[in-house]
Motif scaffolding. Structure first.
Motif, PDB file in Angstrom:
ATOM      1  N   ASP A   1       0.833  -1.208   0.000  1.00 28.40           N
ATOM      2  CA  ASP A   1       0.000   0.000   0.000  1.00 28.40           C
ATOM      3  C   ASP A   1       0.864   1.253   0.000  1.00 28.40           C
ATOM      4  OD1 ASP A   1      -2.659  -1.354   2.124  1.00 28.40           O
ATOM      5  OD2 ASP A   1      -2.330  -1.404  -0.049  1.00 28.40           O
ATOM      6  N   ALA A   2       1.962   1.213   0.745  1.00 31.18           N
ATOM      7  CA  ALA A   2       2.850   2.383   0.823  1.00 31.18           C
ATOM      8  C   ALA A   2       3.551   2.622  -0.506  1.00 31.18           C
ATOM      9  CB  ALA A   2       3.884   2.171   1.930  1.00 31.18           C
ATOM     10  N   LEU A   3       3.865   1.547  -1.212  1.00 28.20           N
ATOM     11  CA  LEU A   3       4.603   1.680  -2.486  1.00 28.20           C
ATOM     12  C   LEU A   3       3.733   2.192  -3.623  1.00 28.20           C
ATOM     13  CD1 LEU A   3       6.940  -1.368  -3.165  1.00 28.20           C
ATOM     14  CD2 LEU A   3       7.558   1.046  -2.947  1.00 28.20           C
ATOM     15  N   ARG A   4       2.454   1.858  -3.530  1.00 32.07           N
ATOM     16  CA  ARG A   4       1.541   2.089  -4.665  1.00 32.07           C
ATOM     17  C   ARG A   4       1.620   3.501  -5.234  1.00 32.07           C
ATOM     18  NH1 ARG A   4      -4.722   0.319  -3.844  1.00 32.07           N
ATOM     19  NH2 ARG A   4      -5.213   1.852  -5.442  1.00 32.07           N
ATOM     20  N   SER A   5       1.376   4.466  -4.352  1.00 27.82           N
ATOM     21  CA  SER A   5       1.243   5.832  -4.867  1.00 27.82           C
ATOM     22  C   SER A   5       2.589   6.389  -5.319  1.00 27.82           C
ATOM     23  CB  SER A   5       0.601   6.748  -3.830  1.00 27.82           C
ATOM     24  OG  SER A   5       1.279   6.620  -2.617  1.00 27.82           O
ATOM     25  N   SER A   6       3.696   6.023  -4.588  1.00 29.66           N
ATOM     26  CA  SER A   6       4.989   6.603  -4.983  1.00 29.66           C
ATOM     27  C   SER A   6       5.459   6.061  -6.322  1.00 29.66           C
ATOM     28  CB  SER A   6       6.074   6.392  -3.934  1.00 29.66           C
ATOM     29  OG  SER A   6       5.836   5.271  -3.184  1.00 29.66           O
ATOM     30  N   LEU A   7       5.249   4.770  -6.577  1.00 27.22           N
ATOM     31  CA  LEU A   7       5.652   4.220  -7.868  1.00 27.22           C
ATOM     32  C   LEU A   7       4.832   4.833  -9.001  1.00 27.22           C
ATOM     33  CD1 LEU A   7       6.171   0.419  -7.094  1.00 27.22           C
ATOM     34  CD2 LEU A   7       7.889   2.221  -7.312  1.00 27.22           C
ATOM     35  N   GLY A   8       3.558   5.032  -8.745  1.00 27.15           N
ATOM     36  CA  GLY A   8       2.705   5.642  -9.763  1.00 27.15           C
ATOM     37  C   GLY A   8       3.134   7.067 -10.073  1.00 27.15           C
ATOM     38  N   ALA A   9       3.347   7.855  -9.017  1.00 32.50           N
ATOM     39  CA  ALA A   9       3.694   9.269  -9.216  1.00 32.50           C
ATOM     40  C   ALA A   9       5.052   9.421  -9.897  1.00 32.50           C
ATOM     41  CB  ALA A   9       3.697   9.993  -7.877  1.00 32.50           C
ATOM     42  N   LEU A  10       6.047   8.655  -9.447  1.00 32.37           N
ATOM     43  CA  LEU A  10       7.395   8.744 -10.034  1.00 32.37           C
ATOM     44  C   LEU A  10       7.363   8.422 -11.521  1.00 32.37           C
ATOM     45  CD1 LEU A  10       9.705   7.101  -7.353  1.00 32.37           C
ATOM     46  CD2 LEU A  10       9.929   9.406  -8.302  1.00 32.37           C
ATOM     47  N   GLY A  11       6.669   7.340 -11.837  1.00 34.43           N
ATOM     48  CA  GLY A  11       6.611   6.916 -13.231  1.00 34.43           C
ATOM     49  C   GLY A  11       5.844   7.889 -14.099  1.00 34.43           C
ATOM     50  N   ASP A  12       4.733   8.395 -13.580  1.00 34.81           N
ATOM     51  CA  ASP A  12       3.937   9.344 -14.351  1.00 34.81           C
ATOM     52  C   ASP A  12       4.747  10.604 -14.662  1.00 34.81           C
ATOM     53  OD1 ASP A  12       0.674   8.694 -12.787  1.00 34.81           O
ATOM     54  OD2 ASP A  12       1.799   7.637 -14.345  1.00 34.81           O
ATOM     55  N   GLN A  13       5.467  11.102 -13.653  1.00 37.67           N
ATOM     56  CA  GLN A  13       6.225  12.344 -13.850  1.00 37.67           C
ATOM     57  C   GLN A  13       7.361  12.154 -14.852  1.00 37.67           C
ATOM     58  OE1 GLN A  13       7.627  13.589  -9.995  1.00 37.67           O
ATOM     59  NE2 GLN A  13       5.548  13.742  -9.215  1.00 37.67           N
TER      60      GLN A  13
ATOM     61  N   VAL B   1      16.448  -3.444  -8.093  1.00 46.15           N
ATOM     62  CA  VAL B   1      16.372  -2.686  -6.838  1.00 46.15           C
ATOM     63  C   VAL B   1      15.408  -3.371  -5.862  1.00 46.15           C
ATOM     64  CG1 VAL B   1      15.273  -0.589  -5.905  1.00 46.15           C
ATOM     65  CG2 VAL B   1      17.093  -0.395  -7.568  1.00 46.15           C
ATOM     66  N   GLY B   2      14.268  -3.798  -6.385  1.00 47.77           N
ATOM     67  CA  GLY B   2      13.297  -4.466  -5.525  1.00 47.77           C
ATOM     68  C   GLY B   2      13.843  -5.745  -4.916  1.00 47.77           C
ATOM     69  N   LEU B   3      14.475  -6.562  -5.733  1.00 50.58           N
ATOM     70  CA  LEU B   3      15.028  -7.829  -5.250  1.00 50.58           C
ATOM     71  C   LEU B   3      16.160  -7.598  -4.251  1.00 50.58           C
ATOM     72  CD1 LEU B   3      15.105  -9.857  -8.594  1.00 50.58           C
ATOM     73  CD2 LEU B   3      13.755 -10.418  -6.573  1.00 50.58           C
ATOM     74  N   ALA B   4      16.949  -6.569  -4.486  1.00 47.72           N
ATOM     75  CA  ALA B   4      18.122  -6.326  -3.636  1.00 47.72           C
ATOM     76  C   ALA B   4      17.743  -5.664  -2.308  1.00 47.72           C
ATOM     77  CB  ALA B   4      19.129  -5.459  -4.387  1.00 47.72           C
ATOM     78  N   GLU B   5      16.785  -4.731  -2.331  1.00 46.62           N
ATOM     79  CA  GLU B   5      16.534  -3.886  -1.162  1.00 46.62           C
ATOM     80  C   GLU B   5      15.373  -4.353  -0.298  1.00 46.62           C
ATOM     81  OE1 GLU B   5      18.585  -1.513  -0.379  1.00 46.62           O
ATOM     82  OE2 GLU B   5      19.753  -1.629  -2.227  1.00 46.62           O
ATOM     83  N   GLY B   6      14.421  -5.060  -0.871  1.00 49.91           N
ATOM     84  CA  GLY B   6      13.297  -5.530  -0.064  1.00 49.91           C
ATOM     85  C   GLY B   6      12.563  -4.395   0.624  1.00 49.91           C
ATOM     86  N   LEU B   7      12.438  -4.466   1.946  1.00 48.10           N
ATOM     87  CA  LEU B   7      11.713  -3.444   2.713  1.00 48.10           C
ATOM     88  C   LEU B   7      12.380  -2.074   2.645  1.00 48.10           C
ATOM     89  CD1 LEU B   7      10.498  -5.067   6.072  1.00 48.10           C
ATOM     90  CD2 LEU B   7       9.089  -4.006   4.311  1.00 48.10           C
ATOM     91  N   GLN B   8      13.675  -2.026   2.358  1.00 45.78           N
ATOM     92  CA  GLN B   8      14.417  -0.756   2.309  1.00 45.78           C
ATOM     93  C   GLN B   8      14.342  -0.091   0.940  1.00 45.78           C
ATOM     94  OE1 GLN B   8      15.342   0.092   5.288  1.00 45.78           O
ATOM     95  NE2 GLN B   8      14.685  -1.953   5.922  1.00 45.78           N
ATOM     96  N   VAL B   9      13.437  -0.546   0.117  1.00 47.79           N
ATOM     97  CA  VAL B   9      13.394  -0.065  -1.264  1.00 47.79           C
ATOM     98  C   VAL B   9      13.064   1.429  -1.338  1.00 47.79           C
ATOM     99  CG1 VAL B   9      10.949  -0.442  -1.862  1.00 47.79           C
ATOM    100  CG2 VAL B   9      12.718  -0.952  -3.512  1.00 47.79           C
ATOM    101  N   GLY B  10      12.376   1.942  -0.322  1.00 49.15           N
ATOM    102  CA  GLY B  10      12.043   3.363  -0.314  1.00 49.15           C
ATOM    103  C   GLY B  10      13.294   4.239  -0.336  1.00 49.15           C
ATOM    104  N   GLN B  11      14.309   3.834   0.413  1.00 43.24           N
ATOM    105  CA  GLN B  11      15.562   4.595   0.440  1.00 43.24           C
ATOM    106  C   GLN B  11      16.206   4.591  -0.947  1.00 43.24           C
ATOM    107  OE1 GLN B  11      18.195   3.034   3.427  1.00 43.24           O
ATOM    108  NE2 GLN B  11      16.858   3.618   5.123  1.00 43.24           N
ATOM    109  N   ALA B  12      16.177   3.429  -1.606  1.00 47.41           N
ATOM    110  CA  ALA B  12      16.773   3.325  -2.937  1.00 47.41           C
ATOM    111  C   ALA B  12      16.036   4.227  -3.928  1.00 47.41           C
ATOM    112  CB  ALA B  12      16.743   1.874  -3.419  1.00 47.41           C
ATOM    113  N   LEU B  13      14.727   4.298  -3.792  1.00 49.66           N
ATOM    114  CA  LEU B  13      13.948   5.161  -4.685  1.00 49.66           C
ATOM    115  C   LEU B  13      14.280   6.631  -4.446  1.00 49.66           C
ATOM    116  CD1 LEU B  13      10.397   3.505  -4.667  1.00 49.66           C
ATOM    117  CD2 LEU B  13      11.977   3.679  -6.593  1.00 49.66           C
ATOM    118  N   ARG B  14      14.441   7.002  -3.180  1.00 47.16           N
ATOM    119  CA  ARG B  14      14.766   8.397  -2.877  1.00 47.16           C
ATOM    120  C   ARG B  14      16.153   8.755  -3.390  1.00 47.16           C
ATOM    121  NH1 ARG B  14      11.582   7.279   1.640  1.00 47.16           N
ATOM    122  NH2 ARG B  14      13.324   6.410   2.811  1.00 47.16           N
ATOM    123  N   ALA B  15      17.079   7.773  -3.355  1.00 47.25           N
ATOM    124  CA  ALA B  15      18.450   8.033  -3.795  1.00 47.25           C
ATOM    125  C   ALA B  15      18.587   8.025  -5.318  1.00 47.25           C
ATOM    126  CB  ALA B  15      19.392   6.989  -3.194  1.00 47.25           C
TER     127      ALA B  15
END
Lengths: 249, 224
Positions: free
Chosen positions: A95-107, A156-170
């Motif tokens: 649920d937390a990933l849903r909106s950020s992946l959508g917004a990043l990709g759309d932009q 990134v998803g396979l490598a980071e798992g739960l920490q994937v948010g940090q990878a997306l921000r970086a």
């Protein structure tokens, strides 16, 4: 983390190409998400068919994401399933990933990359390049980033798992969006001048084309509908005149 | 008219593929009007005509952003149908105008058919609760939805080619205002669409960047 075999990783990547195949108003891409995850789930639960079906059921629920970035979620969830993560935590994570992946990709993709590359193709046609060069340039340039994003997202998803948010921000996705936007703005000006010039050489025709461009700036997103109405009315008038009076030379 | 059944078959198959590319499979942008129309024209043997149609449609589609579950017109199959029929009919500004108008209408019909397919997918992709969701069942249903999308696109293109071919043969020859006016109208449409795109990239110094691009365009014209 148990590493997935290469064939499973390839299967995940290739299946992300089909994720929107059953897009529906109920689960959005939920069913597709489960379809993408299946190779990983089969690997994790290869000796427990009931657990496999239970995992499938929880990952067929409502989900949405930009299709190019869905690998982030798929890779992370596959890893978390392999690690035996609690199902409730998995659900909150998705649920937390849903909106950020959508917004990043759309932009990055829909609002910047795709129109910028389309303008490149339009510009090539307007300068007189062969049609096949315009098409090839569009497809090659566009898909270079497209395929890189898909592959990067899954890794990134396979490598980071739960920490994937940090990878997306970086990740440099936001800076890239702005850079592409700047290139796109230059291409708009370039194509606009060439398009107006195509109306020439008569000054009246040039003025009409320039006026149309200004109207487009004013109308913005309503432009396609207004253009359609104007063209249709003009066409209908031309046909009616021709039908009643015969064609003019 | 498209006299060759093989060409019509190729266009419908290509149209189905383009429909898939729009959402269901890959999204490699074969479904963009400039690509789809050029390739459709190439199938018929007149790629330049296809590309000229694709150019106008692509500009009109730049402002269409597929964000979220928004309903938007479906450009790809409409571009294939229109370019296929236009390329077979032979060049002409009045014919191109007819093809552009038809494409814009057919895009709306395509978009409506996508909405219907998505409703159908609710039944197809989400089996009744009493059925256990087996992996094989899920895969079959997902792939069946993709097949339906392909068939939808193919039918859309086949019907579009036939209808526009009829219009180009029976109605467009009645056009009574010469070739210069439709040419100017289409250039106006292109210019208006590109003007609308000036709002697309919300960057700092966007107007300066636009002017820089315009200067490059003027340079090209000077040396042409």
């Amino acid at each position: 983390m148990r590493a997935f075999p290469r064939r499973v990783r390839w299967a995940l990547l290739l299946r992300t190409l089909l994720i929107q195949g059953s897009w529906n108003f109920g689960t959005l891409i939920g069913t597709g998400f489960a379809f993408v995850l299946l190779p990983a789930l089969r690997h994790v639960y290869r000796s427990d068919p009931e657990a496999l079906e239970a995992a499938l059921a929880r990952h067929s629920a409502v989900f949405n994401s930009h299709p190019y970035l869905v690998g982030v979620a798929a890779g992370a969830v596959a890893r978390l399933e392999a690690d035996g993560t609690d199902a409730a935590l998995l659900g909150r994570f998705k649920d937390a990933l849903r909106s950020s992946l959508g917004a990043l990709g759309d932009q990055l993709v829909w609002s910047a990359w795709r129109p910028a590359v389309a303008l490149l193709a339009i510009g090539l046609l307007l300068v007189g390049a062969p049609w096949w060069l315009s098409v090839a340039a569009f497809l090659l340039v566009y898909n270079a980033l497209h395929l890189w994003i898909r592959t990067w997202a899954l890794n990134v998803g396979l490598a980071e798992g739960l920490q994937v948010g940090q990878a997306l921000r970086a990740a440099p996705l936001q800076p890239w969006t702005h850079r592409v936007g700047r290139v796109g703005a230059v291409l708009v000006g370039f194509c606009l001048v060439l398009a107006v010039a195509d109306a020439g050489p008569r000054p009246v025709a040039l003025l009409v084309a320039a006026g149309a461009a200004v109207l487009g700036v004013a109308l913005a997103q309503r432009t396609p509908v207004v253009v359609w109405v104007v063209l249709t009315v003009a066409w209908a008038v031309g046909i009616l005149i021709g039908a009643f009076r015969g064609p003019l030379s | 008219m498209i006299a060759d059944p093989l060409t019509l078959l190729l266009l419908t198959v290509f149209g189905g593929w383009v429909a898939l590319d729009g959402t269901s499979v890959g999204q490699f942008m074969l479904s963009r009007p400039v690509v789809a129309a050029s390739l459709a024209g190439w199938i018929v043997g007149a790629p330049v005509q296809g590309a000229s149609l694709g150019l106008v449609l692509e500009a009109l589609h730049l402002m269409v952003l597929p964000v979220g579950a928004a309903r938007h017109p479906e450009a790809g199959p409409a571009a294939v149908a229109s370019a296929g029929a236009y390329a077979a009919a032979g060049p002409g500004a009045a014919a191109l105008l007819t093809a552009v108008i038809f494409a814009l209408l057919w895009e709306r019909i395509g978009g409506a058919s996508v909405q219907q397919l998505r409703k159908l997918n609710m039944a197809l992709a989400t089996p009744p609760a009493q059925d256990a969701l087996s992996p094989r069942l899920l895969e079959r249903r997902h792939l069946a939805a993709i097949l339906l999308d392909f068939l939808r696109g193919s039918v859309l293109v086949g019907c579009g080619v036939l209808i526009l071919s009829f219009l180009l043969t029976a109605v467009t020859p009645m056009w009574g205002l010469g070739e210069e006016l439709p040419r100017l109208l289409l250039i106006g449409a292109l210019a208006a669409s590109l003007g609308a795109c000036s709002r697309l990239f919300q960057e700092r110094r966007a107007s300066q960047l636009l002017l820089a691009g315009a200067a490059c365009g003027l340079l090209v014209l000077f040396f042409r």
